[in-house]
Design an enzyme around this catalytic site. Structure first.
Site, short mmCIF file in Angstrom:
data_model
loop_
_atom_site.label_atom_id
_atom_site.label_comp_id
_atom_site.label_asym_id
_atom_site.label_seq_id
_atom_site.Cartn_x
_atom_site.Cartn_y
_atom_site.Cartn_z
N ASN A 8 0.58 -0.42 -0.35
CA ASN A 8 0.67 0.35 -0.14
C ASN A 8 0.99 1.26 0.31
OD1 ASN A 8 -1.44 1.91 0.37
ND2 ASN A 8 -2.50 1.11 2.27
N TRP A 9 1.06 2.20 -1.16
CA TRP A 9 1.99 3.11 -1.34
C TRP A 9 1.24 4.62 -0.95
CZ3 TRP A 9 3.70 2.59 -7.40
CH2 TRP A 9 4.35 1.31 -7.24
N LYS A 10 0.78 4.38 -0.37
CA LYS A 10 -0.79 5.72 0.10
C LYS A 10 -0.23 6.73 -0.25
CE LYS A 10 -0.43 3.34 4.85
NZ LYS A 10 0.02 3.48 6.01
N HIS A 93 -9.71 1.15 4.52
CA HIS A 93 -8.51 1.35 6.06
C HIS A 93 -8.27 2.28 6.52
CE1 HIS A 93 -4.39 2.31 6.67
NE2 HIS A 93 -3.95 1.33 6.01
N GLU A 165 -5.28 -5.33 10.46
CA GLU A 165 -4.77 -3.96 10.39
C GLU A 165 -5.20 -3.30 11.77
OE1 GLU A 165 -2.29 -2.95 6.76
OE2 GLU A 165 -4.04 -1.63 7.31
N SER A 214 3.38 -2.06 10.35
CA SER A 214 5.05 -2.57 10.30
C SER A 214 5.63 -3.07 9.69
CB SER A 214 5.18 -1.79 11.81
OG SER A 214 4.71 -0.94 11.84
N GLY A 235 2.57 -1.26 4.32
CA GLY A 235 2.95 0.35 3.71
C GLY A 235 4.53 0.58 3.50
N GLY A 236 4.91 1.24 4.69
CA GLY A 236 6.29 1.74 4.56
C GLY A 236 7.22 1.20 3.64
P1 13P Z 1 2.73 0.23 7.71
O1 13P Z 1 3.27 -0.60 6.80
O2 13P Z 1 4.37 1.59 6.81
O3 13P Z 1 2.81 -0.03 9.50
O4 13P Z 1 1.31 0.46 6.98
C1 13P Z 1 0.58 -0.26 7.40
C2 13P Z 1 -0.68 0.10 6.64
O5 13P Z 1 -1.66 0.50 6.82
C3 13P Z 1 -0.53 -0.91 5.30
O6 13P Z 1 -2.03 -0.89 4.81
#
Ligand code: 13P
Length: 256
Positions: A8-10, A93, A165, A214, A235-236
């Site tokens: 998820n690149w947000k 989300h 999540e 994370s 995410g990150g």
């Molecule tokens: P992180 O991996 O940055 O904690 O983000 C998780 C997330 O929200 C994926 O949708």
């Protein structure tokens, strides 16, 4: 069951940056049939990346879409418009629930709209830190799961993916805020129990359940071996090519 690795690149990467990243990822990645690799760029990048992606190697996901197909809804993009461009859409989300005030009702309409448009919903659920502290974890998971699936009948339940999540474990830099494998196992067990009550045992066992919060190459192996977990929503770490490909390799080893 396949293992899902979803990035998820947000709100990151310009369209150009996203295209370069995808180019490098496609070059680096073998075609693993038992690992479903999915990336979720910003809406604006989806159409150009859909022309670039090799769908044998990976798939595209949207991060959000609106539940009405057409009409006077300024600023929105519909699942109908995304049909044929993406295979998946992240829905519900926590960032959409808490920053953009999305309710379970809205989430349920989006899940239904995704299915109506042949897009697989990745329904995100999870409790906040204070809900956990007040002992409300089970109720929140139940409400968000049943609420999010409220428009989905028996015929369509096999078309969804659930992602657990816990909000407190997202984007954490502190090891104290990482979800422990047994905490995830408890939540995933509960998710499958609820699915079993509503849709039956067979469905409960066959719906893929992912974990997100994370995730990085040093904890991915442990999370992927939690009983009942079928993949990761990242995410990150998915923004860093070497980390994302390391996680894909870990998934391949764990799956073997
Ligand atoms: P992180 O991996 O940055 O904690 O983000 C998780 C997330 O929200 C994926 O949708």
């Amino acid at each position: 069951m396949r293992t899902y690795i979803v990035g998820n690149w947000k709100l990151n990467f310009t369209v150009g940056e996203a295209s370069i990243y995808l180019h490098k990822l496609l070059k680096k990645m073998p075609n693993y049939r038992d690992i479903e690799v999915v990336v979720a760029p910003s809406t604006i990048a989806l159409q150009p990346l859909s022309l670039q992606i090799d769908r044998h190697k990976m798939k595209l996901s949207a991060q959000n879409a609106f539940y009405r197909d057409y009409g006077a809804f300024t600023g929105e993009t519909s699942f109908t418009q995304l049909r044929g461009i993406v295979d998946y859409c992240i829905i519900g989300h926590s960032e959409r629930r808490y920053i953009f005030s999305e309710s379970d009702k809205v989430v349920s309409k989006k899940v239904a709209a995704a299915i109506r448009n042949k897009i697989t919903p990745i329904l995100c659920i999870g409790e906040t830190e204070s809900e956990r502290a007040f002992g409300e974890t089970k109720d929140v998971i139940k409400d968000q799961l049943i609420g999010g699936l409220s428009e989905i009948g028996d015929d369509d339940i096999d078309k969804i993916i659930v992602a657990y999540e816990p909000v407190w474990a997202i984007s954490s830099t502190k090891s104290s805020k990482l979800a422990a494998p047994d905490e995830i196992a408890d939540a995933v067990k509960l998710i499958r129990e609820i699915l079993s009550e509503v849709y039956g045992k067979k469905v409960a066992e066959s719906v893929p359940v992912l974990f997100g919060g994370s995730v990085n190459p040093s904890n991915a192996g442990a999370y992927l071996t939690v009983p009942g977990v079928n993949g990761l929503l990242i995410g990150g770490s998915s923004l860093i090519l070497s980390e994302f490909t390391d996680i894909i390799e870990i998934a391949k080893r764990v799956h073997a």
